[in-house]
Design a protein around this motif. Sequence first.
Motif, PDB file in Angstrom:
ATOM      1  N   VAL A  42       0.805  -1.165   0.076  1.00 12.24           N
ATOM      2  CA  VAL A  42      -0.005  -0.037   0.072  1.00 12.24           C
ATOM      3  C   VAL A  42       0.868   1.317   0.049  1.00 12.24           C
ATOM      4  N   PHE A  43       0.716   2.170  -0.943  1.00 12.57           N
ATOM      5  CA  PHE A  43       1.382   3.223  -0.966  1.00 12.57           C
ATOM      6  C   PHE A  43       0.505   4.604  -0.724  1.00 12.57           C
ATOM      7  N   THR A  44       1.067   5.273   0.251  1.00  7.75           N
ATOM      8  CA  THR A  44       0.063   6.450   0.840  1.00  7.75           C
ATOM      9  C   THR A  44       0.873   7.730   0.759  1.00  7.75           C
ATOM     10  N   TYR A  45       0.231   8.751   0.159  1.00 10.52           N
ATOM     11  CA  TYR A  45       0.981  10.216   0.010  1.00 10.52           C
ATOM     12  C   TYR A  45      -0.167  11.306   0.310  1.00 10.52           C
ATOM     13  N   ARG A  46       0.704  12.516   0.406  1.00 13.23           N
ATOM     14  CA  ARG A  46      -0.211  13.574   0.731  1.00 13.23           C
ATOM     15  C   ARG A  46      -0.329  14.603  -0.626  1.00 13.23           C
ATOM     16  N   LEU A  47      -1.750  14.792  -0.640  1.00 12.23           N
ATOM     17  CA  LEU A  47      -2.055  15.996  -1.549  1.00 12.23           C
ATOM     18  C   LEU A  47      -2.381  17.211  -0.613  1.00 12.23           C
ATOM     19  N   LEU A  48      -1.692  18.301  -1.601  1.00  9.64           N
ATOM     20  CA  LEU A  48      -1.922  19.567  -0.799  1.00  9.64           C
ATOM     21  C   LEU A  48      -3.620  19.931  -0.932  1.00  9.64           C
ATOM     22  N   ASP A  49      -4.275  19.713  -1.877  1.00  4.99           N
ATOM     23  CA  ASP A  49      -5.758  20.355  -1.868  1.00  4.99           C
ATOM     24  C   ASP A  49      -6.484  19.242  -2.592  1.00  4.99           C
ATOM     25  N   ASN A  50      -7.794  19.409  -2.762  1.00  3.96           N
ATOM     26  CA  ASN A  50      -8.542  18.569  -3.713  1.00  3.96           C
ATOM     27  C   ASN A  50      -8.382  18.664  -5.149  1.00  3.96           C
ATOM     28  N   VAL A  51      -8.357  17.592  -5.793  1.00  2.00           N
ATOM     29  CA  VAL A  51      -8.053  17.541  -7.032  1.00  2.00           C
ATOM     30  C   VAL A  51      -9.201  18.426  -8.177  1.00  2.00           C
ATOM     31  N   SER A  52      -8.554  18.783  -9.123  1.00  2.00           N
ATOM     32  CA  SER A  52      -9.541  19.676 -10.059  1.00  2.00           C
ATOM     33  C   SER A  52     -10.622  18.721 -10.770  1.00  2.00           C
ATOM     34  N   SER A  53     -10.327  17.379 -11.046  1.00  2.00           N
ATOM     35  CA  SER A  53     -11.410  16.442 -11.644  1.00  2.00           C
ATOM     36  C   SER A  53     -10.441  15.173 -11.698  1.00  2.00           C
ATOM     37  N   LEU A  54     -11.266  14.306 -11.920  1.00  2.00           N
ATOM     38  CA  LEU A  54     -10.773  12.762 -12.416  1.00  2.00           C
ATOM     39  C   LEU A  54     -11.212  12.306 -13.840  1.00  2.00           C
ATOM     40  N   ASP A  55     -11.716  13.374 -14.462  1.00  2.00           N
ATOM     41  CA  ASP A  55     -11.907  13.206 -15.827  1.00  2.00           C
ATOM     42  C   ASP A  55     -10.839  13.738 -16.769  1.00  2.00           C
ATOM     43  N   PRO A  56     -10.352  12.551 -17.613  1.00  2.00           N
ATOM     44  CA  PRO A  56      -8.902  13.053 -18.407  1.00  2.00           C
ATOM     45  C   PRO A  56      -9.210  14.277 -19.110  1.00  2.00           C
ATOM     46  N   GLN A  57     -10.491  14.476 -19.820  1.00  2.00           N
ATOM     47  CA  GLN A  57     -10.410  15.887 -20.552  1.00  2.00           C
ATOM     48  C   GLN A  57     -10.712  16.878 -19.743  1.00  2.00           C
ATOM     49  N   ILE A  58     -10.874  16.794 -18.345  1.00  2.00           N
ATOM     50  CA  ILE A  58     -11.257  18.033 -17.703  1.00  2.00           C
ATOM     51  C   ILE A  58     -10.096  18.675 -16.693  1.00  2.00           C
ATOM     52  N   VAL A  59      -9.344  17.547 -16.235  1.00  2.22           N
ATOM     53  CA  VAL A  59      -8.412  17.823 -15.096  1.00  2.22           C
ATOM     54  C   VAL A  59      -7.255  18.655 -15.688  1.00  2.22           C
ATOM     55  N   GLU A  60      -7.081  19.668 -14.775  1.00  2.00           N
ATOM     56  CA  GLU A  60      -5.984  20.536 -15.039  1.00  2.00           C
ATOM     57  C   GLU A  60      -4.865  20.927 -14.086  1.00  2.00           C
ATOM     58  N   TRP A 126     -10.717  12.247 -28.009  1.00  2.00           N
ATOM     59  CA  TRP A 126      -9.995  13.464 -28.501  1.00  2.00           C
ATOM     60  C   TRP A 126     -11.123  14.612 -29.082  1.00  2.00           C
ATOM     61  N   ARG A 127     -12.092  14.211 -29.726  1.00  2.00           N
ATOM     62  CA  ARG A 127     -13.236  15.137 -30.180  1.00  2.00           C
ATOM     63  C   ARG A 127     -13.983  15.687 -28.948  1.00  2.00           C
ATOM     64  N   ARG A 128     -14.022  14.797 -27.942  1.00  2.00           N
ATOM     65  CA  ARG A 128     -14.590  15.556 -26.626  1.00  2.00           C
ATOM     66  C   ARG A 128     -13.743  16.537 -26.158  1.00  2.00           C
ATOM     67  N   ALA A 129     -12.423  16.515 -26.177  1.00  2.00           N
ATOM     68  CA  ALA A 129     -11.718  17.390 -25.572  1.00  2.00           C
ATOM     69  C   ALA A 129     -11.740  18.772 -26.645  1.00  2.00           C
ATOM     70  N   ALA A 130     -11.838  18.372 -27.832  1.00  2.00           N
ATOM     71  CA  ALA A 130     -11.874  19.451 -28.980  1.00  2.00           C
ATOM     72  C   ALA A 130     -13.212  20.440 -28.735  1.00  2.00           C
ATOM     73  N   ASP A 131     -14.140  19.675 -28.430  1.00  2.00           N
ATOM     74  CA  ASP A 131     -15.482  20.270 -28.502  1.00  2.00           C
ATOM     75  C   ASP A 131     -15.764  21.144 -27.478  1.00  2.00           C
ATOM     76  N   PRO A 132     -16.083  22.500 -28.119  1.00  4.27           N
ATOM     77  CA  PRO A 132     -16.368  23.600 -27.015  1.00  4.27           C
ATOM     78  C   PRO A 132     -17.409  23.480 -25.955  1.00  4.27           C
ATOM     79  N   ALA A 133     -18.252  22.260 -26.191  1.00  2.88           N
ATOM     80  CA  ALA A 133     -19.620  21.912 -25.638  1.00  2.88           C
ATOM     81  C   ALA A 133     -18.916  21.391 -24.210  1.00  2.88           C
ATOM     82  N   THR A 134     -17.682  20.730 -24.367  1.00  2.00           N
ATOM     83  CA  THR A 134     -17.247  20.007 -23.163  1.00  2.00           C
ATOM     84  C   THR A 134     -16.657  20.962 -22.195  1.00  2.00           C
ATOM     85  N   ALA A 135     -16.163  22.119 -22.705  1.00  2.00           N
ATOM     86  CA  ALA A 135     -15.748  23.250 -21.793  1.00  2.00           C
ATOM     87  C   ALA A 135     -14.454  22.547 -20.968  1.00  2.00           C
TER      88      ALA A 135
END
Length: 544
Positions: A42-60, A126-135
């Motif tokens: 088991v590997f346990t590590y620290r995060l400073l804050d909540n992550v922005s997303s778990l969606d590959p096309q949304i995470v930043e 890839w289309r989803r990432a490019a689509d303005p509707a995905t934001a």
Amino acid sequence: MTRLTRSALAALLSSAALFAALPAGAQDTHPETGEALAADQVFTYRLLDNVSSLDPQIVEDVDGSDVVRDLFEGLMNQDAQGNLVPGVATGYEVSDDRKTYTFTLREDAVWSDGEPVTAGDFVYAWRRAADPATASPYQWFVELMSLENAGAIVAGEMAPDQLGVSAPDDRTLEVRLSEPLPYFPQMTTHSTTFPTPQRVIEEHGSEWTRPENIVSNGAYVLTEYSPGERIVRERNEAYWNNAETIIDRVVALVINDENVALTRYLAGELDRTEVPAGQFPRLSQERPDEAISFPRLCNYYYTFNLSESGPEAFKDPRVRKALSLAVDRDIIVNNVKAGGEPPAYTFTPEAVAGFTPPETEMAGMTQAERDEMAKELLAEAGYGPDNPLSFDMIYNTDEAHEKIAVVLSQMWKQKLGVQATLANMEWKVFLDTRGQQDFEMARGAWCGDYNEASTFLDLLDSASGYNDGKYNNPEYDALIEQAKTAEDTTPLYTQAEQIIAEDMPVIPIYHYAGVYMLDSDVGGWPVDNVEQNWYSRELYKKAE
């Protein structure tokens, strides 16, 4: 077609034969190093804050991308040195004009629900990432990849199905570029390019990444997500290379205070945490086997709001340059951080492959000379005792960020009579505030999406989605555009850095080092990968 990687990748793939086809927990020793393995992986590590997303096309954010890299797998991965190795793709071919890439997908890649991973999953993502509707916050990255029609799709002038990516069959992904891009394959290790399951997203919408809904194709599956508290991922038995995975469970704990995190590390609750600012010298003496520092492909800076909503004072480059000159970077890296970070006089870190930082005027001056020039420039711009400069500066909540902001404000006040009012914000609020130009001066940091100078210099292109200060210089934009197809980018990147040094749209402070406390029982951490694209499946816990 010219075959580029097949033989090299075949050699890499053959290393799989070193591993027994057993669950990692059943192995007593590491199959390559021969080290005895702990029973509890088991590997346990620290995060400073909540992550922005778990969606590959949304995470930043970087921390979020680390989690997503465990849950999903793209066409290519990186090894411990940052070299490309097979992911879902076993290899690729490139056309003679270097504008068409054909990736061959492995037959044994499946989603965690047992459905096969197909080329169509990449086309959809890839289309989803490019689509303005995905934001997508990383929508601009698709355009940066030089995908055919990406610019028009991102601008909303063309339908996403016109993007230069197609699936002739389930095991073949064809990618068409608008122009050759030498580092295109390296860009396929970025989370924006990871496949996503259309059927799951259409069924669950924005809640598709919840543990009870998510379907992923990486080495791990998400089993617990408590925003602001913890993220747990566990071994994905359906992963094509599960036999080589050793770590069974990865636990990320959100701990906002780095000193609290250190205390919990010293108590044995964490396997990895960041070293609090200024404490590396002491910890490296007390625990030399655990305190580590190594170069990272990241920069730390402050950005000016140069948009119409920004302060009038910052529209004068003399003001911006004066503030940058007055920053004593040696004090920040030696006394505040003290973790081996180099001071920054260019925006692009020296750690970038093939990049030699140009000698800027500021870098060749003593701090006393910089301070004197700063006073002169600020006076020329009309600011002084009778008309003091004042502004607000924001940063996301973290003790190190606060210390640096305080030191910067003190330097400006003592040397220039400038009044900077500080404000800290929770991570997501900070990202939103900065992204909407609702600030005057804001902390910035960037870790390279691939190992080439453009990953940093593109940020200041007027069209970049992460040009939060809205810097706009047509000459700079032209250089960055020219560099995309140039055989020799060195003179172009040198010119670009010189423009930054003159216009000073940002204040480079330092370039990152990875400064961690890493339990000596943890093996496999990729200290030689300056991008720090790490994969939990490559780590292991040694027996004590």
